[in-house]
Design an enzyme around this catalytic site. Structure first.
Site, PDB file in Angstrom:
ATOM      1  N   GLY A 165       0.835  -1.204   0.000  1.00 48.93           N
ATOM      2  CA  GLY A 165       0.000   0.000   0.000  1.00 48.93           C
ATOM      3  C   GLY A 165       0.864   1.246   0.000  1.00 48.93           C
ATOM      4  CG  HIS A 166       3.198   2.173   3.426  1.00 44.03           C
ATOM      5  ND1 HIS A 166       3.205   1.019   4.181  1.00 44.03           N
ATOM      6  CD2 HIS A 166       2.576   3.107   4.188  1.00 44.03           C
ATOM      7  CE1 HIS A 166       2.626   1.256   5.349  1.00 44.03           C
ATOM      8  NE2 HIS A 166       2.231   2.498   5.379  1.00 44.03           N
ATOM      9  CG  ASP A 221      -5.717   5.048   7.026  1.00 44.54           C
ATOM     10  OD1 ASP A 221      -6.008   4.522   8.097  1.00 44.54           O
ATOM     11  OD2 ASP A 221      -4.811   4.609   6.292  1.00 44.54           O
ATOM     12  CD  GLN A 246      -4.336   9.336   7.953  1.00 48.26           C
ATOM     13  OE1 GLN A 246      -4.120   8.939   9.087  1.00 48.26           O
ATOM     14  NE2 GLN A 246      -3.674   8.876   6.921  1.00 48.26           N
ATOM     15  CB  VAL A 248      -2.848  -1.819  -1.954  1.00 50.41           C
ATOM     16  CG1 VAL A 248      -2.202  -3.083  -2.522  1.00 50.41           C
ATOM     17  CG2 VAL A 248      -2.435  -0.600  -2.768  1.00 50.41           C
ATOM     18  NE  ARG A 291      -3.107  -0.431  14.817  1.00 53.19           N
ATOM     19  CZ  ARG A 291      -3.082   0.872  14.516  1.00 53.19           C
ATOM     20  NH1 ARG A 291      -3.378   1.253  13.305  1.00 53.19           N
ATOM     21  NH2 ARG A 291      -2.758   1.773  15.426  1.00 53.19           N
TER      22      ARG A 291
HETATM   23  P1  AMP Z   1       0.359   4.367   7.930  1.00 54.57           P
HETATM   24  O1  AMP Z   1       1.815   4.056   7.807  1.00 54.57           O
HETATM   25  O2  AMP Z   1      -0.497   3.184   8.255  1.00 54.57           O
HETATM   26  O3  AMP Z   1       0.081   5.580   8.776  1.00 54.57           O
HETATM   27  O4  AMP Z   1      -0.102   4.763   6.468  1.00 54.57           O
HETATM   28  C1  AMP Z   1       0.591   5.724   5.715  1.00 54.57           C
HETATM   29  C2  AMP Z   1      -0.198   6.031   4.474  1.00 54.57           C
HETATM   30  O5  AMP Z   1      -0.357   4.824   3.719  1.00 54.57           O
HETATM   31  C3  AMP Z   1      -1.611   6.550   4.773  1.00 54.57           C
HETATM   32  O6  AMP Z   1      -1.914   7.589   3.871  1.00 54.57           O
HETATM   33  C4  AMP Z   1      -2.460   5.342   4.552  1.00 54.57           C
HETATM   34  O7  AMP Z   1      -3.785   5.659   4.159  1.00 54.57           O
HETATM   35  C5  AMP Z   1      -1.723   4.650   3.413  1.00 54.57           C
HETATM   36  N1  AMP Z   1      -2.072   3.232   3.381  1.00 54.57           N
HETATM   37  C6  AMP Z   1      -2.009   2.340   4.400  1.00 54.57           C
HETATM   38  N2  AMP Z   1      -2.475   1.141   4.011  1.00 54.57           N
HETATM   39  C7  AMP Z   1      -2.850   1.278   2.713  1.00 54.57           C
HETATM   40  C8  AMP Z   1      -3.413   0.396   1.736  1.00 54.57           C
HETATM   41  N3  AMP Z   1      -3.704  -0.874   2.012  1.00 54.57           N
HETATM   42  N4  AMP Z   1      -3.659   0.895   0.513  1.00 54.57           N
HETATM   43  C9  AMP Z   1      -3.384   2.188   0.206  1.00 54.57           C
HETATM   44  N5  AMP Z   1      -2.850   3.056   1.065  1.00 54.57           N
HETATM   45  C10 AMP Z   1      -2.578   2.618   2.295  1.00 54.57           C
END
Ligand code: AMP
Length: 286
Positions: free
Chosen positions: A38-39, A152, A155, A178, A189
């Site tokens: 996703g990142h 999110d 957010q 993703v 998580r």
């Molecule tokens: P986090 O590290 O969980 O704070 O997420 C950092 C960024 O990655 C945020 O903008 C999240 O929305 C995005 N993100 C996390 N998981 C996914 C995913 N499965 N698909 C797309 N973006 C994601």
């Protein structure tokens, strides 16, 4: 190519200033690390649109409402640096808490109207912490664009609103969620789930997809959709549903009769791990 690892605000500013002055664009990808596919998609977007890419990795204490969650959050900087190298990131900004919060934070960014529902009630202070740290990162990096995941959704809505209300000149780019092949949204998580919990975790996306299809097929009653979908969460004793809501995409307030596009969002615990997910759905036109 290994990205440059930067831990101080002054050093990041010093590296970005000449880039900006020369007219090159900067893309910012704020994360908390434990980077997954996703990142990577966010980084790909930033790489495509900008001359320089900055990934920030900061497990922000002010957005955690539970101390144990903050302590248990995965921290994998070495692996994250490798991912950023593969994705051709220029700079990884990974400050510690003392760098980001050298003194008590007295100034906060709050968007209360968008945090009354969904995750807001169960996570007091969470979105205030998110908006504030994102504002700080925007001020530090002065990027042209910033990339956030639709995963999110609340957010994303809060940050878009902050940028609009405070006349910030950064462009917010949203990247679709993703998912694993069975539908589970990727999340840092997910690492905490046992194999059995992992299998159960897919319940959330299944319920969201079912509800989304009902909306697309013309069911206009949010109550009817919720009543038909909610039993799926009762099939596993390990699952504790926190909310399953159908809300207006703009205001994030619950709708009863679905006449415009809606966000269907849910949060649930599987064991001790809290997972969130959402889908967008629009009723058939005419
Ligand atoms: P986090 O590290 O969980 O704070 O997420 C950092 C960024 O990655 C945020 O903008 C999240 O929305 C995005 N993100 C996390 N998981 C996914 C995913 N499965 N698909 C797309 N973006 C994601």
């Amino acid at each position: 190519m290994t990205p440059e690892l930067i831990t101080s605000i002054a050093a990041l500013r010093a590296r970005l200033l000449p880039i900006r002055r020369s007219g090159q664009t900067i893309g910012l990808v704020p994360t908390m690390g434990a980077l997954h596919l996703g990142h990577r998609r966010l980084i790909e977007g930033a790489r495509r649109d900008n001359d320089a890419v900055v990934v920030t990795i900061f497990v922000n204490p002010t957005q955690f409402d539970r101390k144990d969650d903050l302590e248990r959050y995965p921290r994998t900087l070495t692996d994250d640096m490798a991912v950023c190298g593969e994705q051709h990131v220029d700079f990884v900004f990974a400050p510690d808490s003392a760098e980001m919060y050298p003194s008590e934070q007295l100034t906060w960014v709050d968007v209360p109207a968008l945090t009354e529902h969904l995750c807001g009630p169960s996570r007091p202070g969470h979105f205030r912490g998110v908006a504030t740290v994102v504002m700080k990162l925007f001020q530090i990096a002065q990027a042209d664009r910033a990339y956030f995941g639709e995963k999110d959704a609340q957010q994303l809505a809060v940050i878009r609103r902050m940028v609009r209300d405070l006349n910030m000149s950064i462009e917010i780019v949203a990247i679709p969620t993703v998912r694993e092949s069975d539908g589970l949204a990727l999340s840092s998580r997910n690492q905490r789930l046992t194999a059995a919990e992992r299998n159960i975790a897919v319940t959330l996306s299944q319920a969201l997809f079912t509800a989304g299809k009902a909306v697309q097929n013309g069911e206009r009653s949010a109550g009817t959709i919720r009543t038909s979908v909610l039993p799926i969460f009762h099939t596993h004793p390990e699952v504790r549903l926190e909310y399953f809501s159908i809300v207006d995409v703009e205001t994030l307030t619950p709708v009863e009769t679905i006449a415009t596009p809606v966000l269907i969002a849910g949060a649930m615990y599987v064991g001790t791990t809290r997972l969130i997910d959402n889908v967008l759905a629009a009723p058939p036109s005419g």
